[in-house]
Design an enzyme around this catalytic site. Structure first.
Site, PDB file in Angstrom:
ATOM      1  N   ASP A 182       0.848  -1.200   0.000  1.00 57.15           N
ATOM      2  CA  ASP A 182       0.000   0.000   0.000  1.00 57.15           C
ATOM      3  C   ASP A 182       0.884   1.251   0.000  1.00 57.15           C
ATOM      4  O   ASP A 182       2.055   1.198   0.411  1.00 57.15           O
ATOM      5  CB  ASP A 182      -0.878   0.036   1.262  1.00 57.15           C
ATOM      6  CG  ASP A 182      -1.829  -1.147   1.308  1.00 57.15           C
ATOM      7  OD1 ASP A 182      -2.136  -1.713   0.246  1.00 57.15           O
ATOM      8  OD2 ASP A 182      -2.247  -1.493   2.438  1.00 57.15           O
TER       9      ASP A 182
HETATM   10  N1  URA Z   1      -1.173  -5.947   3.902  1.00 58.81           N
HETATM   11  C1  URA Z   1      -1.671  -4.705   3.897  1.00 58.81           C
HETATM   12  O1  URA Z   1      -2.691  -4.436   4.492  1.00 58.81           O
HETATM   13  N2  URA Z   1      -0.997  -3.764   3.208  1.00 58.81           N
HETATM   14  C2  URA Z   1       0.147  -3.996   2.560  1.00 58.81           C
HETATM   15  O2  URA Z   1       0.713  -3.083   1.968  1.00 58.81           O
HETATM   16  C3  URA Z   1       0.654  -5.299   2.571  1.00 58.81           C
HETATM   17  C4  URA Z   1      -0.025  -6.267   3.254  1.00 58.81           C
END
Ligand code: URA
Length: 233
Positions: A105
């Site tokens: 993310d």
């Molecule tokens: N899980 C999440 O919630 N975000 C990420 O970036 C990776 C794994």
């Protein structure tokens, strides 16, 4: 290797501008062993490498994409890194072929592999391979033991199926490490959300046998070592 088009390279050969293993070669039809040959052009050595592998410690605010209209991408970071290091292209590998293996993310930091090796990427991301990914997590509230066990057994994050077995360890006050073998959208945040907690900080520290080099600062990139590539492959 990005030196020029077929006909441009023929011209360079004829002009005697190309050395093959240190010897001037002028005939375009000369045969070489692509695995061992060293080609020199304008004083720079070229070794044929079909694949490149980089480890990025992804900073927050950068998107795991190759292009984006608004945000800086992880490929922009790689371009900057290569420019600083050697003035651009990496040994003739077109940067446009390089992509991030999976996504973190925008606000997640940590380990991201960048490569042009589609087969390796497929193997690391395939749901059938169950490649473990470990994250360091900080939360808004305490994760009690019953919640921790729930996370390990599998929780309902609104998908068809519960999440698969995970391993969750307590690192400190509202600080945890979680290992999952799936790669669902926002998975870690949604898993902690399913037990009533909000993830305030998320950092990936390993993927399969590749571990984030803790000397890499956020935003920094380095090539994988030969051992790291072998361990991954
Ligand atoms: N899980 C999440 O919630 N975000 C990420 O970036 C990776 C794994």
């Amino acid at each position: 290797m990005n030196i020029g088009s077929r006909s441009e390279v023929k011209g360079l050969l004829k002009k005697g501008q190309i050395l093959v293993n240190g010897i001037q070669v002028t005939k375009p039809e000369a045969k070489v062993d692509e695995h061992s040959v060293v080609v020199t052009f304008k004083g720079k050595e070229y070794r044929y490498r079909p694949y490149v592998y980089y480890m990025l410690n992804k900073p927050a605010g950068v998107v795991s994409a190759t292009t984006d209209d608004y945000d800086e991408t992880v490929l922009d970071l790689l371009r900057k890194h290569l420019l600083m290091r050697n003035g651009g292209e990496e040994a003739g590998i077109p940067i446009n072929d390089v992509f991030p293996v999976g996504r973190l993310d925008k606000d997640t930091v940590g380990l991201l592999l960048l490569t042009n090796d589609g087969e390796l990427s497929h193997r690391l991301l395939s749901p059938k391979k169950h490649v473990p990914k470990t994250y360091y997590v900080e939360t808004n509230e305490v994760l009690y033991e019953d919640m921790r066990l729930n996370l390990e057994k599998g929780v309902d994050i609104g998908d068809e199926k519960l999440t698969k077995d995970a391993s969750v360890t307590v690192i400190g006050d509202k600080k945890y490490q979680i290992t999952i073998t799936e790669g669902r959208y926002h998975q870690v945040k949604r898993m902690f959300g399913a037990v009533g907690l909000k993830v305030l900080y998320l950092k990936r520290i390993s993927m399969g046998r590749l571990v984030l080099d803790d000397s890499l600062k956020e935003g920094e990139i380095r090539e994988l070592t030969g051992e790291e590539v072998e361990a991954l492959c």
